[in-house]
Design a protein around this motif. Sequence first.
Motif, PDB file in Angstrom:
ATOM      1  N   LEU A 268       0.781  -1.183   0.137  1.00 54.79           N
ATOM      2  CA  LEU A 268       0.171  -0.105   0.067  1.00 54.79           C
ATOM      3  C   LEU A 268       0.676   1.289  -0.009  1.00 54.79           C
ATOM      4  CD1 LEU A 268      -2.831   1.163  -0.112  1.00 54.79           C
ATOM      5  CD2 LEU A 268      -2.818   0.899   2.586  1.00 54.79           C
ATOM      6  N   TRP A 269       1.863   1.301   0.917  1.00 58.39           N
ATOM      7  CA  TRP A 269       2.562   2.663   1.006  1.00 58.39           C
ATOM      8  C   TRP A 269       3.546   2.811  -0.432  1.00 58.39           C
ATOM      9  CZ3 TRP A 269       0.487   5.338   4.294  1.00 58.39           C
ATOM     10  CH2 TRP A 269      -0.073   4.946   5.516  1.00 58.39           C
ATOM     11  N   ALA A 270       4.017   1.522  -0.871  1.00 50.91           N
ATOM     12  CA  ALA A 270       4.678   1.963  -2.223  1.00 50.91           C
ATOM     13  C   ALA A 270       3.761   2.263  -3.407  1.00 50.91           C
ATOM     14  CB  ALA A 270       5.200   0.405  -2.581  1.00 50.91           C
ATOM     15  N   LEU A 271       2.606   1.803  -3.276  1.00 53.52           N
ATOM     16  CA  LEU A 271       1.706   2.193  -4.390  1.00 53.52           C
ATOM     17  C   LEU A 271       1.148   3.675  -3.944  1.00 53.52           C
ATOM     18  CD1 LEU A 271      -0.659   1.597  -6.372  1.00 53.52           C
ATOM     19  CD2 LEU A 271      -2.298   1.079  -4.744  1.00 53.52           C
ATOM     20  N   LEU A 272       1.062   4.203  -2.859  1.00 48.93           N
ATOM     21  CA  LEU A 272       0.699   5.650  -2.619  1.00 48.93           C
ATOM     22  C   LEU A 272       1.912   6.536  -2.905  1.00 48.93           C
ATOM     23  CD1 LEU A 272      -0.902   5.384   0.852  1.00 48.93           C
ATOM     24  CD2 LEU A 272      -1.987   5.815  -1.394  1.00 48.93           C
ATOM     25  N   ALA A 273       2.931   5.999  -2.680  1.00 48.22           N
ATOM     26  CA  ALA A 273       4.349   6.837  -3.164  1.00 48.22           C
ATOM     27  C   ALA A 273       4.509   6.753  -4.851  1.00 48.22           C
ATOM     28  CB  ALA A 273       5.487   6.139  -2.490  1.00 48.22           C
ATOM     29  N   SER A 274       4.326   5.879  -5.398  1.00 48.07           N
ATOM     30  CA  SER A 274       4.018   5.913  -6.789  1.00 48.07           C
ATOM     31  C   SER A 274       3.010   6.619  -7.524  1.00 48.07           C
ATOM     32  CB  SER A 274       4.075   4.308  -7.293  1.00 48.07           C
ATOM     33  OG  SER A 274       5.183   3.516  -6.922  1.00 48.07           O
ATOM     34  N   LEU A 275       1.860   6.595  -6.744  1.00 51.23           N
ATOM     35  CA  LEU A 275       0.708   7.593  -7.138  1.00 51.23           C
ATOM     36  C   LEU A 275       1.022   8.910  -7.028  1.00 51.23           C
ATOM     37  CD1 LEU A 275      -2.623   5.559  -5.777  1.00 51.23           C
ATOM     38  CD2 LEU A 275      -2.269   6.350  -8.394  1.00 51.23           C
ATOM     39  N   SER A 276       1.771   9.341  -5.991  1.00 52.02           N
ATOM     40  CA  SER A 276       2.203  10.760  -5.843  1.00 52.02           C
ATOM     41  C   SER A 276       2.943  11.257  -7.029  1.00 52.02           C
ATOM     42  CB  SER A 276       3.192  10.730  -4.658  1.00 52.02           C
ATOM     43  OG  SER A 276       4.537  10.234  -4.674  1.00 52.02           O
ATOM     44  N   PHE A 277       3.675  10.565  -7.942  1.00 48.46           N
ATOM     45  CA  PHE A 277       4.358  10.946  -9.038  1.00 48.46           C
ATOM     46  C   PHE A 277       2.895  11.445 -10.214  1.00 48.46           C
ATOM     47  CE2 PHE A 277       7.652   8.984  -7.336  1.00 48.46           C
ATOM     48  CZ  PHE A 277       8.913   9.591  -7.723  1.00 48.46           C
ATOM     49  N   CYS A 278       2.103  10.889  -9.941  1.00 47.38           N
ATOM     50  CA  CYS A 278       0.944  11.580 -10.831  1.00 47.38           C
ATOM     51  C   CYS A 278       0.617  12.875 -10.584  1.00 47.38           C
ATOM     52  CB  CYS A 278      -0.343  10.678 -10.677  1.00 47.38           C
ATOM     53  SG  CYS A 278      -0.273   9.085 -10.858  1.00 47.38           S
ATOM     54  N   LEU A 279       0.670  13.540  -9.627  1.00 46.83           N
ATOM     55  CA  LEU A 279       0.605  14.996  -9.152  1.00 46.83           C
ATOM     56  C   LEU A 279       1.489  15.765 -10.303  1.00 46.83           C
ATOM     57  CD1 LEU A 279       0.620  14.784  -5.177  1.00 46.83           C
ATOM     58  CD2 LEU A 279      -1.352  14.767  -6.965  1.00 46.83           C
ATOM     59  N   LEU A 280       2.382  15.308 -10.818  1.00 43.84           N
ATOM     60  CA  LEU A 280       3.202  16.046 -12.010  1.00 43.84           C
ATOM     61  C   LEU A 280       2.247  16.413 -13.135  1.00 43.84           C
ATOM     62  CD1 LEU A 280       6.574  14.209 -12.073  1.00 43.84           C
ATOM     63  CD2 LEU A 280       6.121  16.296 -11.172  1.00 43.84           C
ATOM     64  N   ALA A 281       1.134  15.540 -13.314  1.00 44.30           N
ATOM     65  CA  ALA A 281      -0.046  15.694 -14.288  1.00 44.30           C
ATOM     66  C   ALA A 281      -0.551  17.247 -14.205  1.00 44.30           C
ATOM     67  CB  ALA A 281      -0.901  14.844 -14.411  1.00 44.30           C
ATOM     68  N   PHE A 282      -0.526  17.844 -12.809  1.00 43.13           N
ATOM     69  CA  PHE A 282      -1.135  18.962 -12.725  1.00 43.13           C
ATOM     70  C   PHE A 282      -0.456  20.197 -13.300  1.00 43.13           C
ATOM     71  CE2 PHE A 282      -3.368  16.768  -9.184  1.00 43.13           C
ATOM     72  CZ  PHE A 282      -4.555  16.952  -9.512  1.00 43.13           C
ATOM     73  N   LEU A 283       0.789  19.860 -13.749  1.00 43.17           N
ATOM     74  CA  LEU A 283       1.573  20.997 -14.384  1.00 43.17           C
ATOM     75  C   LEU A 283       0.544  21.240 -15.601  1.00 43.17           C
ATOM     76  CD1 LEU A 283       5.074  19.531 -14.580  1.00 43.17           C
ATOM     77  CD2 LEU A 283       4.443  21.406 -13.168  1.00 43.17           C
ATOM     78  N   GLN A 284      -0.158  20.703 -16.006  1.00 41.55           N
ATOM     79  CA  GLN A 284      -1.017  20.945 -17.351  1.00 41.55           C
ATOM     80  C   GLN A 284      -1.921  22.342 -16.925  1.00 41.55           C
ATOM     81  OE1 GLN A 284      -2.791  17.360 -19.456  1.00 41.55           O
ATOM     82  NE2 GLN A 284      -2.658  16.683 -17.370  1.00 41.55           N
ATOM     83  N   VAL A 285      -2.199  22.418 -15.794  1.00 43.39           N
ATOM     84  CA  VAL A 285      -3.036  23.515 -15.432  1.00 43.39           C
ATOM     85  C   VAL A 285      -2.544  24.779 -15.921  1.00 43.39           C
ATOM     86  CG1 VAL A 285      -4.247  24.698 -13.263  1.00 43.39           C
ATOM     87  CG2 VAL A 285      -4.086  22.397 -13.337  1.00 43.39           C
ATOM     88  N   ASN A 286      -1.311  25.026 -15.861  1.00 43.78           N
ATOM     89  CA  ASN A 286      -0.648  26.318 -16.142  1.00 43.78           C
ATOM     90  C   ASN A 286       0.112  26.287 -17.492  1.00 43.78           C
ATOM     91  OD1 ASN A 286      -1.406  27.775 -13.684  1.00 43.78           O
ATOM     92  ND2 ASN A 286       0.049  26.870 -12.531  1.00 43.78           N
ATOM     93  N   SER A 287       0.222  24.928 -17.873  1.00 41.99           N
ATOM     94  CA  SER A 287       0.845  24.782 -19.335  1.00 41.99           C
ATOM     95  C   SER A 287       0.277  23.895 -20.285  1.00 41.99           C
ATOM     96  CB  SER A 287       2.357  24.278 -18.902  1.00 41.99           C
ATOM     97  OG  SER A 287       3.120  25.218 -18.051  1.00 41.99           O
ATOM     98  N   SER A 288       0.646  23.944 -21.608  1.00 45.07           N
ATOM     99  CA  SER A 288      -0.142  23.189 -22.669  1.00 45.07           C
ATOM    100  C   SER A 288       0.196  21.721 -22.361  1.00 45.07           C
ATOM    101  CB  SER A 288       0.126  23.615 -23.810  1.00 45.07           C
ATOM    102  OG  SER A 288       1.238  23.317 -24.209  1.00 45.07           O
ATOM    103  N   SER A 289      -0.782  20.912 -22.521  1.00 47.49           N
ATOM    104  CA  SER A 289      -0.400  19.325 -22.409  1.00 47.49           C
ATOM    105  C   SER A 289       0.805  19.063 -23.257  1.00 47.49           C
ATOM    106  CB  SER A 289      -1.716  18.707 -22.660  1.00 47.49           C
ATOM    107  OG  SER A 289      -2.770  18.969 -21.831  1.00 47.49           O
ATOM    108  N   ALA A 290       0.998  19.681 -24.391  1.00 47.35           N
ATOM    109  CA  ALA A 290       2.211  19.349 -25.359  1.00 47.35           C
ATOM    110  C   ALA A 290       3.480  19.476 -24.464  1.00 47.35           C
ATOM    111  CB  ALA A 290       1.901  19.861 -26.428  1.00 47.35           C
ATOM    112  N   VAL A 291       3.216  20.723 -23.801  1.00 50.63           N
ATOM    113  CA  VAL A 291       4.544  21.197 -23.069  1.00 50.63           C
ATOM    114  C   VAL A 291       5.043  20.125 -22.042  1.00 50.63           C
ATOM    115  CG1 VAL A 291       5.724  22.948 -21.913  1.00 50.63           C
ATOM    116  CG2 VAL A 291       4.463  23.624 -23.972  1.00 50.63           C
ATOM    117  N   VAL A 292       4.025  20.021 -21.116  1.00 50.30           N
ATOM    118  CA  VAL A 292       4.126  19.045 -19.983  1.00 50.30           C
ATOM    119  C   VAL A 292       4.486  17.597 -20.586  1.00 50.30           C
ATOM    120  CG1 VAL A 292       3.185  17.670 -17.983  1.00 50.30           C
ATOM    121  CG2 VAL A 292       2.388  20.145 -18.800  1.00 50.30           C
ATOM    122  N   MET A 293       4.005  17.015 -21.513  1.00 50.32           N
ATOM    123  CA  MET A 293       4.722  15.831 -21.953  1.00 50.32           C
ATOM    124  C   MET A 293       6.078  15.885 -22.463  1.00 50.32           C
ATOM    125  SD  MET A 293       1.460  14.363 -24.532  1.00 50.32           S
ATOM    126  CE  MET A 293       2.284  12.746 -24.905  1.00 50.32           C
TER     127      MET A 293
END
Length: 555
Positions: A385-410
């Motif tokens: 579970l803790w390893a899963l939560l730690a790995s899921l935390s990297f998904c927060l990087l996707a919030f960079l799309q809020v201020n930048s275009s998706s193509a740039v974040v990719m």
Amino acid sequence: MSATKYPEKGPPSPSVDIRTDDEVVQESSTEMISRSHSLHRKLRGKEVQLFAIGGAIGTSLYVQMGSALPKGGPAGLFVAFLIWGAIMWAVNECFAEMVTFLPVPSPFIRFGGEWVDGALGFAMAWNFFLNMAFLVPFEIVAMNIMITFWTDKVPVEAIIVAMIVLYAILNIITVRYFGISEFYLSIFKVVLMIGLFFFVFITMLGGNPLHDRYGFRYWDNPGAFVEHLVPGGTGKFLGVLSCVYQASFSICGPEYISMVAAETENPRKILPPAFRSFVWRILVFFVGSALCMGIVIPYNDPTLLGILGGDISGSGTGAASPYVIAMQRLQISGLPHLVNALIMTSIFSAGNGLLFAATRTLHGMSLQGQAPRFFSWCTNNGVPLWALLASLSFCLLAFLQVNSSSAVVMTYLVDLVTCCQLINYGFTALTYRHFFSALKKQGISRDTLPYKGRFQPYTCYIAMGGTSFMLLAGGYDLFLAGGWDVMWFFLDYGMIAFFILAFAFWKLCFRSKYIQPGTANLTLGGLKEDIDNYEAILIPREPGKIDKVLNFIFE
């Protein structure tokens, strides 16, 4: 939920387990070899082939490869993938000979620690975990781009949160079905990719509503090569170089075969054909897709340029895939929507599989003392579970799309992942050089190996040279006039610094010793004998009718 008891110590390498048992429990490599080779269902040849193909076929082949087309042109993209395909063939030869000799969990990481230096194994383990973890938000960003094909009314934040929740649920409740689901999804990915190839072939010959026999028109107008950043021949060279960098992100595969090495029914018989067919996977899927993308749209396509530059917003921007753009241009009704939906299914599957791999890698590292111990805690049904939560935390990087275009974040994530991949490929080739020396000095003929890498050790020199060159050349645009940017310098070269720091940390804290070439213990503490004994008593299962057909296709 309660914790599951685990051994306190194990060999210094992480392990990725993709079993379909009711309980998926990570063990030390010795326990896994002895137990997994006898008690649970093993992967057959067709399944290993499909895992390798399915792991390699992802968002890049459908969508992201198109971002390099405006930089290098159709011929530049095609030539670049041929060049890097040759480098990856050399990398594959290094993986293949070592992994088929000792098919243990996470072998290329394990070998680096056992045959070169414990610090190298530690650095490669964390580098591989970050490689998998960074790819999960990459898939989320790609999903957002594809959804905007229909509407831009759904907030980016809602898509990200929904993806994170779905991934969390699937990784908690469907562990036992992961292997079989990925097998069938891999078949789906192959069928989709082949279907897109047929679409290109048929439409370029005039089989489309416009009856437009466009053929290789875009290679002539606007042209086959692009002058990138600077004019003249230098600009065309830089265009091809940018496409090679894209290829170094897109072309992968040997590591996916290696990840399931210990889970294979008869590894020394099944794994060699899987590695040998890698060259055909390169030619068919990667080089073939690079060729097709340069056929269906020109490098100056306004839709593609608008999406990549963030200039186009609103419904329709999801048509980032050159295939979907071409379908819309040719006025093929319905098909763009179907293909977009199918690509989304592939993207979602890829993200889920990558999260699974990242979670199990971090969990295995914890068991080996290479990550904090609390990451080894599991629920009753074997979910770390803790390893899963730690790995899921990297998904927060996707919030960079809020201020930048998706193509740039990719592009941000592509740079990070590419650096991780190149590092592990290069050091796997270095590990092979130690393996080669050990075989020679210990009198083990390479003719007796399950797989004899071609043109070794020169092949590993090509692998080391090619990966090292691209690691250093990845930020080529930063050193041209007016190109300097601190953030992009970090994205291009930051993972190199992380790798060096991780290596130095382990070296200084644990005083690991460098193993001189030729002196490595090739038995890995008796694991080779365990595998030898397992294969000596193995009675292979009789294949059914469907199995025989699939074996004929994939082996």
